[in-house]
Design a protein around this motif. Structure first.
Motif, short mmCIF file in Angstrom:
data_model
loop_
_atom_site.label_atom_id
_atom_site.label_comp_id
_atom_site.label_asym_id
_atom_site.label_seq_id
_atom_site.Cartn_x
_atom_site.Cartn_y
_atom_site.Cartn_z
N PRO A 171 1.83 1.51 -5.41
CA PRO A 171 0.87 1.03 -4.42
C PRO A 171 -0.35 0.37 -5.06
O PRO A 171 -0.92 0.88 -6.03
CB PRO A 171 0.49 2.31 -3.67
N GLY A 172 -0.74 -0.77 -4.52
CA GLY A 172 -1.90 -1.49 -4.99
C GLY A 172 -1.68 -2.33 -6.23
O GLY A 172 -2.61 -3.02 -6.68
N GLY A 218 0.81 -1.21 0.00
CA GLY A 218 0.00 0.00 0.00
C GLY A 218 0.84 1.26 0.00
O GLY A 218 2.08 1.22 -0.02
N PRO A 219 0.20 2.43 0.06
CA PRO A 219 0.94 3.70 -0.03
C PRO A 219 1.87 3.96 1.14
O PRO A 219 2.84 4.72 1.00
CB PRO A 219 -0.18 4.75 -0.10
N ASP A 220 1.61 3.37 2.30
CA ASP A 220 2.47 3.56 3.47
C ASP A 220 3.41 2.38 3.70
O ASP A 220 4.11 2.34 4.71
CB ASP A 220 1.62 3.78 4.73
N GLY A 221 3.41 1.41 2.80
CA GLY A 221 4.22 0.22 2.98
C GLY A 221 5.60 0.37 2.36
O GLY A 221 5.85 1.23 1.52
N ILE A 222 6.48 -0.51 2.76
CA ILE A 222 7.87 -0.42 2.33
C ILE A 222 8.03 -0.86 0.86
O ILE A 222 9.02 -0.51 0.22
CB ILE A 222 8.76 -1.27 3.27
N GLY A 223 7.06 -1.59 0.32
CA GLY A 223 7.13 -1.91 -1.09
C GLY A 223 7.26 -0.66 -1.95
O GLY A 223 8.04 -0.62 -2.91
#
Length: 432
Positions: free
Chosen positions: A128-129, A115-120
């Motif tokens: 994101p997504g 997601g937008p706040d994840g480290i990915g």
């Protein structure tokens, strides 16, 4: 700079400062990811997915997860809580074990990571997504019966700053398939997210720090290292009592040889592995996968403060594995690595993976190329993450050198790969 683009660029610049000291990967690509994220997202018709490489060892793999706690230790990141961790154990298993392969991430963890706040997105510039992280499957079966034949040497694995414990699964599975019990550690509230068995998802506090103009980066990194080393020692303590834990696969506690313990880690996890070995004599050998060994000065950008492991050196074997990221390379080019080298009396060697970048030693090498082909990240972001070296070669080299090192120092088996430059891996520059 104002607006959404300004906030994204400011966050990326701060992450770049963190990367210069503890090694957050992918930050240069992240700086430009905000402007193109919408257009790139439009190219993803459905969520992308990927797969991990087959382990190279002869054994099937089982895995199980444990919640570990220390009621006497306040959590270093969140007030009013005591320290709780999640770890996974990966071990040789009976090949006839039934059941589906374990997911790479739980659904909740995968959704946050992607997601937008994840480290990915923050570390690896994945839109994101765009990716279904929980659809990726490992090669291990959950709670599979333990293969008789132990006890076996134990290797702890610590991921990079912000990365979850899953982000080294390709290497971890390979070691387990070769006969090791590997324990992966999530550093709660620093890792992107930690999924607990009761459904709680503990997410990282690091992204929330990015808007603070007075943030002391060095203090954050020192707190992180202190927490990680304390986490490592807690895990070692709890492994010694594993036989008292109900519900584990039969024979798992007896499969651990706690007189033969090694540790490996990537980036801040590599720093953790060496510092933990310095602080705890139970760790006999350690590998640092592209983790620098110094902190920034008081202004957060310049100067060098060395940790005790670099100042004191080590009397046990260690392997430094660098990349061709601008702030990596030979130990001569890194003040912490150079100090450690000069002060150490134990066996040590240094290898540099030519054509690589900081993410090349992680699952980024295995997963991101396939995701990029499905539009989940740009070719430029992919190159920033893993360089120009063919990903299969990066993965093969990482697995071969890690196995050679631990076989030599935990099993007494020497394939001589670490004696000098190797024709098998001409992309590895060797120094001793």
């Amino acid at each position: 700079m104002t607006g959404e683009r300004g906030r994204r660029i400011g966050a990326a610049l701060l992450l770049a400062a963190l990367a210069a000291t503890a090694g957050l990967p992918g930050t240069a690509a992240a700086a430009g990811s905000g402007a193109g994220a919408g257009a790139q997202q439009a190219t993803v018709a459905r969520q992308a997915t990927a797969q991990l490489p087959e382990p190279s060892g002869p054994f099937a793999i089982g895995t199980t997860s444990l919640r570990i706690s220390d009621d006497s230790r306040p959590d270093p990141w969140t007030a009013g809580r005591t320290r709780e961790l999640m770890v996974s154990l990966w071990y040789p298993a009976v090949r006839s074990a039934d059941g589906p392969r374990a997911p790479y991430m739980t659904a909740a963890a995968g959704a946050h990571f992607g997601g937008p706040d994840g480290i990915g997105a923050i570390n690896y510039s994945v839109t994101p997504g765009s990716t279904d992280w929980s659809s990726i499957r490992t090669h291990a079966r959950t709670d599979a019966p333990v293969l008789p034949g132990g006890p076996r040497p134990v290797v702890l694995y610590s991921a990079g700053l912000g990365d979850p414990r899953t982000w080294g699964t390709a290497l971890v599975e390979d070691l387990a398939s070769r006969g090791y019990v590997v324990v992966t550690v999530d550093h709660t509230y620093e890792a992107s997210e930690v999924a607990f068995p009761d459904g709680e998802l503990a997410t990282s506090v690091l992204p929330g720090m990015l808007g603070d103009p007075n943030l002391d980066i060095g203090a954050v990194l020192r707190r992180s290292l202190d927490a990680r080393v304390a986490d490592t020692r807690l895990v070692l303590d709890r492994l010694a009592c594993l036989g008292e834990r109900p519900g584990l696969p039969v024979g798992l506690a007896a499969a651990l040889d706690l007189d033969r313990i090694g540790m490996a880690g990537h980036s801040a996890g590599g720093f953790t592995a060496l510092q933990a070995m310095h602080d705890d004599p139970r760790i006999a050998a350690a590998i640092d996968l592209d983790g620098q060994l110094h902190f920034p000065g008081p202004d957060g950008q310049s100067g060098v403060l060395l940790p005790s492991v670099a100042e004191d050196g080590l009397d046990r074997p260690f392997l430094l594995m660098g990349t061709r990221s601008p702030d990596s390379g030979s130990y001569h080019q890194q003040p912490g690595w150079d100090a450690l080298w000069q002060h150490s009396t134990g066996w040590h060697a240094d290898v540099t993976l030519e054509g690589s970048r900081h993410g090349s030693y992680t699952d980024a090498a295995a997963l991101l190329p396939r995701l990029a082909r499905q539009g989940a990240l740009s070719p430029d972001a992919l190159r920033e993450d893993i360089g120009d070296l063919p990903p299969a070669r990066a993965g093969a080299a990482t697995r071969a050198y890690a196995a050679s090192f631990f076989d030599r120092w935990l099993r007494g088996r020497d394939d001589h790969l670490l004696d000098g430059p190797s024709a098998r891996f001409p992309e590895m520059t060797y120094e001793r």
